[in-house]
Every structure is written in structure tokens, then in C-alpha cells.
Design a protein around this motif. Structure first.
Motif, mmCIF file in Angstrom:
data_model
loop_
_atom_site.group_PDB
_atom_site.id
_atom_site.type_symbol
_atom_site.label_atom_id
_atom_site.label_comp_id
_atom_site.label_asym_id
_atom_site.label_seq_id
_atom_site.Cartn_x
_atom_site.Cartn_y
_atom_site.Cartn_z
ATOM 1 N N TYR A 35 74.653 37.414 38.043
ATOM 2 C CA TYR A 35 74.603 37.516 36.591
ATOM 3 C C TYR A 35 75.959 37.140 36.016
ATOM 4 N N GLY A 36 75.939 36.223 35.052
ATOM 5 C CA GLY A 36 77.187 35.722 34.496
ATOM 6 C C GLY A 36 77.756 34.556 35.271
ATOM 7 N N GLY A 37 77.053 34.161 36.377
ATOM 8 C CA GLY A 37 77.497 33.044 37.194
ATOM 9 C C GLY A 37 78.188 33.496 38.458
ATOM 10 N N GLY A 38 78.184 32.645 39.436
ATOM 11 C CA GLY A 38 78.827 32.958 40.710
ATOM 12 C C GLY A 38 77.865 32.832 41.869
ATOM 13 N N VAL A 39 78.376 32.389 43.002
ATOM 14 C CA VAL A 39 77.575 32.132 44.191
ATOM 15 C C VAL A 39 77.120 33.439 44.826
ATOM 16 N N ILE A 40 75.883 33.438 45.315
ATOM 17 C CA ILE A 40 75.349 34.568 46.068
ATOM 18 C C ILE A 40 75.300 34.191 47.546
ATOM 19 N N GLY A 41 75.700 35.131 48.401
ATOM 20 C CA GLY A 41 75.632 34.908 49.840
ATOM 21 C C GLY A 41 76.382 33.677 50.267
ATOM 22 N N ALA A 42 75.701 32.839 51.040
ATOM 23 C CA ALA A 42 76.325 31.629 51.548
ATOM 24 C C ALA A 42 76.271 30.477 50.548
ATOM 25 N N GLY A 43 75.640 30.701 49.400
ATOM 26 C CA GLY A 43 75.538 29.646 48.407
ATOM 27 C C GLY A 43 74.591 28.537 48.804
ATOM 28 N N ILE A 44 73.605 28.870 49.649
ATOM 29 C CA ILE A 44 72.639 27.876 50.126
ATOM 30 C C ILE A 44 71.226 28.368 49.836
ATOM 31 N N THR A 45 70.255 27.449 49.891
ATOM 32 C CA THR A 45 68.866 27.796 49.595
ATOM 33 C C THR A 45 67.978 27.802 50.821
ATOM 34 N N GLU A 46 68.505 27.411 51.968
ATOM 35 C CA GLU A 46 67.695 27.469 53.177
ATOM 36 C C GLU A 46 68.574 27.599 54.414
ATOM 37 N N GLN A 47 67.952 28.193 55.425
ATOM 38 C CA GLN A 47 68.599 28.363 56.724
ATOM 39 C C GLN A 47 67.475 28.415 57.752
ATOM 40 N N PRO A 48 67.646 27.797 58.902
ATOM 41 C CA PRO A 48 66.520 27.630 59.846
ATOM 42 C C PRO A 48 65.819 28.918 60.247
ATOM 43 N N ASP A 49 66.528 30.020 60.368
ATOM 44 C CA ASP A 49 65.905 31.263 60.832
ATOM 45 C C ASP A 49 65.411 32.142 59.692
ATOM 46 N N MET A 50 65.347 31.591 58.469
ATOM 47 C CA MET A 50 64.941 32.374 57.301
ATOM 48 C C MET A 50 63.808 31.676 56.564
ATOM 49 N N LYS A 51 62.856 32.457 56.068
ATOM 50 C CA LYS A 51 61.671 31.922 55.409
ATOM 51 C C LYS A 51 61.981 31.446 53.986
ATOM 52 N N LYS A 52 61.401 30.305 53.636
ATOM 53 C CA LYS A 52 61.495 29.798 52.269
ATOM 54 C C LYS A 52 60.249 30.239 51.486
ATOM 55 N N PRO A 53 60.367 30.384 50.169
ATOM 56 C CA PRO A 53 59.212 30.806 49.374
ATOM 57 C C PRO A 53 58.198 29.696 49.161
ATOM 58 N N VAL A 54 56.974 30.109 48.803
ATOM 59 C CA VAL A 54 55.942 29.154 48.405
ATOM 60 C C VAL A 54 56.353 28.474 47.112
ATOM 61 N N LEU A 55 56.924 29.245 46.200
ATOM 62 C CA LEU A 55 57.445 28.717 44.949
ATOM 63 C C LEU A 55 58.521 29.659 44.441
ATOM 64 N N TYR A 56 59.334 29.155 43.516
ATOM 65 C CA TYR A 56 60.358 29.997 42.900
ATOM 66 C C TYR A 56 60.530 29.577 41.444
ATOM 67 N N TRP A 57 61.044 30.510 40.653
ATOM 68 C CA TRP A 57 61.303 30.252 39.240
ATOM 69 C C TRP A 57 62.808 30.294 38.968
ATOM 70 N N THR A 58 63.334 29.208 38.438
ATOM 71 C CA THR A 58 64.693 29.172 37.913
ATOM 72 C C THR A 58 64.643 28.362 36.633
ATOM 73 N N PRO A 59 64.891 28.949 35.471
ATOM 74 C CA PRO A 59 65.354 30.327 35.263
ATOM 75 C C PRO A 59 64.275 31.367 35.581
ATOM 76 N N SER A 60 64.710 32.603 35.687
ATOM 77 C CA SER A 60 63.827 33.706 36.049
ATOM 78 C C SER A 60 62.811 34.009 34.954
#
Length: 370
Positions: free
Chosen positions: A262-287
């Protein structure tokens, strides 16, 4: 070029052909108010006799009969703590409710020394009274935070129960299998831990966990064809997600995210995918701030069968999502800024969809086509 008489015949043939093509025309939907005067309603269930039970975040369980709100709240609930986003939350009926009368409910429970967490209990319901209330689960650790309790409940086809949990505002705990924060819980209907839960034999992992890496799941539904468990969760500033829940999977929060602080700034690793982690069916940006979810299986709304319906708090709308199997196809937005913040959306046995609005004077609406 056709002669005039040929042109006339050609035009009529073209017009007739066009009439046979199905048109993708946006539905026009009315929200018909059934009752109001609900205090921040959160969840609803439909009883076989037509009665509707509605949870209020402030700790009351209300009953609606014949289109009228009963003046007295249901008795027999345990002490419920309204704490920020916590309070009386999700509801579900046992798959054999007609014979056993079990109603399940999630709520914020408190320990005076260590704080609050999401609890799960059930009780026998009859004529405005909840009896034989049994505590089934309490998330740990507790904390004094006021955010991200999760709290939706669903039963799968095998009769096992799922409870969604949030990270309680402590992002990194969603990656910690020794904590329930940010996980999806799977239990038998009486609270026992299934022997085939994925982390039962993992050292230091909590055995109730079905999967993990979530921020704050506030929608859950069972896919009517596949029987798979679907959820949605709030992202931070952007990055709300719809996910298909798999045993033992890591859904990435807060390592991967489509949102930002909130207010800007990177979360976590600043990435949207990683091989051992599940990606969503869909996402909303903006929320859109999703809350409440159901698959539509009726025939009251032509062309909607199989659609995923999601309510939204911030954007004050209903999202109707068309799917091809597990793949996102399109989204239609309905009732945008018409009735207010939508906390829940569910299909009733009569095939109509009902929504609850998250307001001090919240209401129950039935959706009708114009």
C-alpha cells in the motif's frame, strides 16, 4: 454482382443467418431487496424449509423466514469477538443437514493472554436455537492483529470440510508450515484430521494444513463438474487472485504477487512466478477486493451455467467469470456501484442468486433479470 432480384434473396438469407448466431449481449440484472437492517452481514446458508440463516460480523446469527427478518437473533452461540475484520464469519450446512441439523460457523475467538484467531465450531440448529455446540478447530498462533481472518467454509464431494485462513497481517507466516496463518485447512466433518492430509507426517508442520502461501482467502466454492476446490483471496494493492486448491501446494504469498505494498513498494521477491509456486487462474490489478463466491448451476439466468460469480467490496460489483474448464475466458461486471459493498453471493435452491451487502445497515438482495 447479383441482379436486384438476386440481391433481395441474398439479403434475406443473410438476415436469417444472422438471427441464428447467438449474440453475447450483457445481461441486465436487477437487485431486489428482500430484507435490510442487518449489521455487517458476512455469510448465508439456505435451509431445506426455505429459511435463510445470516451471520453478522458483530456476533449475531439471524434468521429470515418468508422474506422477513426475525426480530430475535439465534441463541446458543459461543462468545464471539468482533475485532477489526474478525467476528462471526462464514457459515456452512453439513451435506446431510436435513437429517443431522449441523450448522458450521467460523468466528474470531480470543485468548486473553495471546490474542485472537479464527475458530471453527458446529451446533445443532432448530427453530432459532443452536444446541450441542462443539469446538472443532482453533488456528494458531493467536495474535492481537485485527486483519486477515479468512473464515469461509465449504464441504467437498467426499464430505470433508475446508476452512480458509488469512495471514493475520504477518506476511512471512504464510510460508511457515508450523503456523496456520495463510493456509487452507482440511478436516473431517467432526474436526478429526484426515490421515491423507499432505503434511501429517512432515516434522514441525501443522497437520490440518491442506496447502499454504495465501494472503487472505474470503471466497470458496466447489467446482460443479470436477469437484475441485476453488478460492479467491485479497491481494495487497492489486493482485487479488482466484486459485484452484491442490493438496500440499504453495501459492506463493508473499514471495510472488501481482500486487504491491500500500502506497507503493515491492512485495517479497518482486516477481510474479516461481517454479515451485502455483500461479492463479486469474488476478485483478487494480484490486476489486473480492468477497463471497459461487459457481452457478441453475437455469434461472440463461447462459450463466458454469459461470463463477464473485462479489466485490471495493468496486461494489458482481464479477461473472466465464471459464473453459480451468481456463479463464472472460469477465462481465454487473451491478457496479448499485447496492454497495458486496460481502457474499450464493445460489439458493430455487436457482436464484442472492447477495449480502457489507454495511452498518446491510441488506439481502435477490438478483432478477430485467
Amino acid at each position: 454482382m447479383p441482379y436486384p432480384t438476386q440481391l433481395s434473396s441474398y439479403c434475406w438469407l443473410l438476415l436469417f443467418s444472422l438471427l441464428l448466431i447467438p449474440l453475447n449481449v450483457a445481461a441486465k440484472v436487477n437487485a431486489v431487496k428482500i430484507v435490510d437492517g442487518l449489521e455487517h452481514p458476512w455469510s448465508m446458508v439456505f435451509l431445506p424449509d426455505g429459511e435463510i440463516l445470516v451471520s453478522e460480523r458483530s456476533g449475531q446469527l439471524r434468521r429470515i423466514q418468508h422474506g422477513k427478518l426475525h426480530p430475535k437473533a439465534i441463541t446458543g452461540l459461543p462468545h464471539i469477538n468482533e475485532n477489526g475484520q474478525g467476528g462471526l464469519l462464514g457459515l456452512a450446512l453439513h451435506p446431510q443437514f436435513a437429517s443431522n441439523r449441523w450448522v458450521y460457523f467460523a468466528y474470531a475467538g480470543q485468548d486473553e493472554e495471546t490474542g485472537f484467531s479464527t475458530h471453527l465450531a458446529r451446533g445443532h440448529y432448530q427453530d432459532g436455537v443452536l444446541s450441542d455446540v462443539q469446538a472443532l478447530f482453533a488456528a494458531k498462533p493467536k495474535s492481537f492483529g485485527e486483519r486477515h481472518f479468512g473464515g469461509r467454509i465449504a464441504f467437498d464431494r467426499a464430505g470433508d470440510l475446508y476452512l480458509t485462513l488469512g495471514d493475520r497481517g504477518d506476511q512471512d507466516e504464510a510460508q511457515n508450515l508450523a503456523s496456520h496463518h495463510g493456509s487452507l485447512i482440511r478436516l473431517h466433518d467432526d474436526g478429526r484430521i484426515p490421515a491423507d492430509n499432505p503434511f501429517v507426517n512432515t516434522p514441525n508442520a501443522l497437520p490440518e494444513i491442506w496447502n499454504y502461501g495465501h494472503r487472505n482467502m474470503q471466497g470458496i466454492a466447489i467446482h460443479p463438474q470436477t469437484g475441485s476446490v476453488w478460492t479467491h483471496e485479497h491481494g495487497p494493492q492489486g493482485g487479488d487472485e482466484v486459485n484452484i486448491e491442490r493438496a500440499g501446494a504453495n501459492y506463493g504469498w508473499p514471495v510472488i504477487s501481482y500486487g504491491e505494498e500500500y502506497g507503493g513498494g515491492v512485495i517479497g521477491a518482486g516477481i510474479t512466478e516461481q517454479p515451485d509456486m502455483k500461479k492463479p487462474v486469474l488476478y485483478w490489478t487494480p484490486s476489486i477486493a473480492p468477497s463471497g463466491m459461487t459457481f452457478y448451476t441453475g437455469d434461472t439466468y440463461p447462459g450463466w451455467q458454469g459461470s463463477l460469480l464473485v462479489g466485490a467490496l471495493k468496486d461494489k460489483l458482481i464479477s461473472r467469470i466465464t471459464l473453459d474448464g480451468d481456463r479463464y475466458v472472460s469477465e462481465e461486471r454487473l451491478l457496479e456501484d448499485v447496492v454497495g459493498r458486496i460481502r457474499d453471493i450464493q445460489q439458493a435452491p430455487d436457482g436464484y442468486l442472492y447477495v449480502l451487502t457489507d454495511e452498518t445497515q446491510g441488506a439481502l438482495y435477490r438478483l432478477e433479470l430485467q
